[in-house]
Design a protein around this motif. Structure first.
Motif, PDB file in Angstrom:
ATOM      1  N   CYS A 140      43.993  51.272  34.349  1.00 51.42           N
ATOM      2  CA  CYS A 140      45.075  50.938  33.415  1.00 51.42           C
ATOM      3  C   CYS A 140      45.369  52.010  32.378  1.00 51.42           C
ATOM      4  O   CYS A 140      44.463  52.529  31.727  1.00 51.42           O
ATOM      5  CB  CYS A 140      44.723  49.629  32.699  1.00 51.42           C
ATOM      6  SG  CYS A 140      46.101  48.984  31.737  1.00 51.42           S
TER       7      CYS A 140
ATOM      8  N   ARG B  45      36.858  44.931  35.105  1.00 54.16           N
ATOM      9  CA  ARG B  45      37.623  43.930  34.377  1.00 54.16           C
ATOM     10  C   ARG B  45      36.811  43.247  33.282  1.00 54.16           C
ATOM     11  O   ARG B  45      37.334  42.819  32.278  1.00 54.16           O
ATOM     12  CB  ARG B  45      38.145  42.853  35.362  1.00 54.16           C
ATOM     13  CG  ARG B  45      39.221  43.356  36.271  1.00 54.16           C
ATOM     14  CD  ARG B  45      40.504  43.576  35.518  1.00 54.16           C
ATOM     15  NE  ARG B  45      41.054  42.307  35.022  1.00 54.16           N
ATOM     16  CZ  ARG B  45      41.981  42.214  34.092  1.00 54.16           C
ATOM     17  NH1 ARG B  45      42.445  43.297  33.508  1.00 54.16           N
ATOM     18  NH2 ARG B  45      42.446  41.050  33.713  1.00 54.16           N
TER      19      ARG B  45
ATOM     20  N   GLY C 272      51.904  44.197  27.753  1.00 61.45           N
ATOM     21  CA  GLY C 272      51.162  45.462  27.786  1.00 61.45           C
ATOM     22  C   GLY C 272      49.814  45.448  27.093  1.00 61.45           C
ATOM     23  O   GLY C 272      49.080  46.423  27.168  1.00 61.45           O
TER      24      GLY C 272
ATOM     25  N   ARG D 225      39.198  49.596  28.381  1.00 58.87           N
ATOM     26  CA  ARG D 225      40.215  49.987  29.373  1.00 58.87           C
ATOM     27  C   ARG D 225      39.716  49.636  30.767  1.00 58.87           C
ATOM     28  O   ARG D 225      38.659  50.127  31.188  1.00 58.87           O
ATOM     29  CB  ARG D 225      40.450  51.494  29.330  1.00 58.87           C
ATOM     30  CG  ARG D 225      41.098  51.952  28.057  1.00 58.87           C
ATOM     31  CD  ARG D 225      42.554  52.261  28.265  1.00 58.87           C
ATOM     32  NE  ARG D 225      43.159  52.545  26.963  1.00 58.87           N
ATOM     33  CZ  ARG D 225      44.153  53.393  26.783  1.00 58.87           C
ATOM     34  NH1 ARG D 225      44.674  54.014  27.806  1.00 58.87           N
ATOM     35  NH2 ARG D 225      44.663  53.576  25.589  1.00 58.87           N
TER      36      ARG D 225
HETATM   37  S1  SF4 Z   1      44.540  45.690  32.560  1.00 59.04           S
HETATM   38 FE1  SF4 Z   1      45.043  44.410  30.794  1.00 59.04          FE
HETATM   39  S2  SF4 Z   1      43.059  44.091  29.775  1.00 59.04           S
HETATM   40 FE2  SF4 Z   1      42.773  45.841  31.166  1.00 59.04          FE
HETATM   41  S3  SF4 Z   1      43.180  47.604  29.853  1.00 59.04           S
HETATM   42 FE3  SF4 Z   1      45.125  47.086  30.875  1.00 59.04          FE
HETATM   43  S4  SF4 Z   1      46.210  45.759  29.434  1.00 59.04           S
HETATM   44 FE4  SF4 Z   1      44.063  45.848  28.787  1.00 59.04          FE
END
Ligand code: SF4
Length: 350
Positions: free
Chosen positions: A22, A134, A62, A18
């Motif tokens: 997010c 990220r 998503g 995660r």
């Molecule tokens: S930003 Fe994208 S890669 Fe990161 S947790 Fe959310 S959906 Fe998954």
């Protein structure tokens, strides 16, 4: 006419972890479960019946589609093949992470009829990417865009100004780097603090401060104008309002507004109207002409633009719809005549 999206949300499926900001389940109001072939086909049929004659595009959003197990990717795309072949379905689009794309995966998608991939890039600043958890850098973005383009897939880039470590300068540097990759379009989502995320913890302990709404609107306005001038359309600004997102307790802080894109459009119109008023004496009664469907952009939320024009320029301003007006123009009628100006976010694309 643009194809009608048939959306399938697959929150967090395929995500390696995660990211700190997010929670797709809260944002989309959907659970992370892969649709079965029967569910895919029945929803497509529902959309087809509801919009006869309209071309349809299936969209998987998503999650990290290209990091799903290959068998799952195949299970989602295989049932669509007969519909693509007979023209009942125009194309397929999906979203994914930059570090989950390579030449082989891009070719696989193209062979299965995927025409567009939206990359969650978020930032092109290494420190912002790091602080946001990220798990990839800038090079992966460049490689992913190159691989997708090489396979003949259109690339959309999603950016999130206001992430941890971001600044106004870094947001613009990110925008410039994203524009240099020549994507087909951008989406810009100012960062929000969603309950239950790591960002929420950082916000609570004072380690993270989100953008204020007026600052986010100004920043996005400038980013939108810069992108438009570079010939890259911005197809959405601000998250789509959902019941789940607006449920009390979901959104902890951040520049959320259910009509964020319209706030940005109104700010752009306000700037254009101010420019049109150059040399118009205070006390004048003026009327701005808006192309069809654009009156509310000029008037602003709660008639805010008209009130500000009165306060800042001393004019008595009104707005009228002018169906004959070029959709990119705004007009000003006053005792001295009529003037026209172009909205800088609506330049023709090159
Ligand atoms: S930003 Fe994208 S890669 Fe990161 S947790 Fe959310 S959906 Fe998954």
């Amino acid at each position: 006419m643009r194809p009608l999206f048939v959306p399938f949300f697959i929150p967090h499926l395929g995500c390696p972890h995660r990211c700190v900001f997010c929670d797709q389940e809260k944002v989309a109001g959907a659970r992370g479960v892969l649709p079965t072939p029967a569910e895919l086909l029945s929803r497509i049929e529902e959309y087809r019946a509801g919009a006869p004659g309209r071309s349809l595009e299936v969209a998987f959003y998503g999650g990290t589609f290209t990091a799903l197990p290959p068998a799952d990717q195949e299970a989602l795309l295989a049932p669509l093949q007969p519909l693509l072949e007979c023209g009942l379905l125009a194309s397929v689009r999906l979203s994914t992470r930059p570090d989950a794309v390579d030449a082989g995966r891009a070719r696989f998608l193209r062979e299965r009829g995927v025409a567009t991939v939206e990359l969650g890039v978020q930032s092109m600043d290494p420190e912002v990417l790091l602080f946001s958890g990220r798990g990839h850098g800038v090079a992966e973005v460049e490689l992913a865009v190159a691989a997708l383009k090489e396979a003949g897939i259109a690339v959309g880039i999603q950016l999130m100004p206001g992430l941890p470590g971001d600044t106004r300068e870094r947001s613009f540097a990110t925008l410039r780097a994203a524009l240099a990759l020549r994507p087909s379009f951008l989406r810009i989502y100012p960062t929000l603090v969603i309950e239950g995320t790591e960002l929420a913890e950082r916000y609570r302990c004072g380690a993270y401060t989100p953008l204020a709404l007026p600052d986010a609107v100004t920043l996005c306005k400038e980013m939108l104008v810069a992108a438009t001038c570079a010939g890259i359309p911005v197809i959405r600004m601000g998250l789509q309002p959902t019941a789940e997102l607006e449920r009390p307790g979901t959104l902890l802080a951040g520049p959320y507004h259910p009509a964020f894109g319209q706030l940005v459009a109104s700010e752009i119109c306000f700037d254009v109207m101010c420019a049109l008023l150059d040399g118009v004496p205070a006390g004048s009664r003026v009327s701005f002409g808006a192309p069809s469907g654009r009156v509310s952009d000029l008037v602003g939320q709660k008639r805010g633009n008209l009130a500000r024009l009165g306060a800042q320029h001393g004019v008595d301003a009104s707005v009228h719809e002018d169906a004959a007006l070029d959709p990119e123009l705004i007009s000003l009628k006053w005792q001295g005549g009529v003037r026209y100006a172009r909205r800088p976010d609506l330049h023709p694309q090159h």
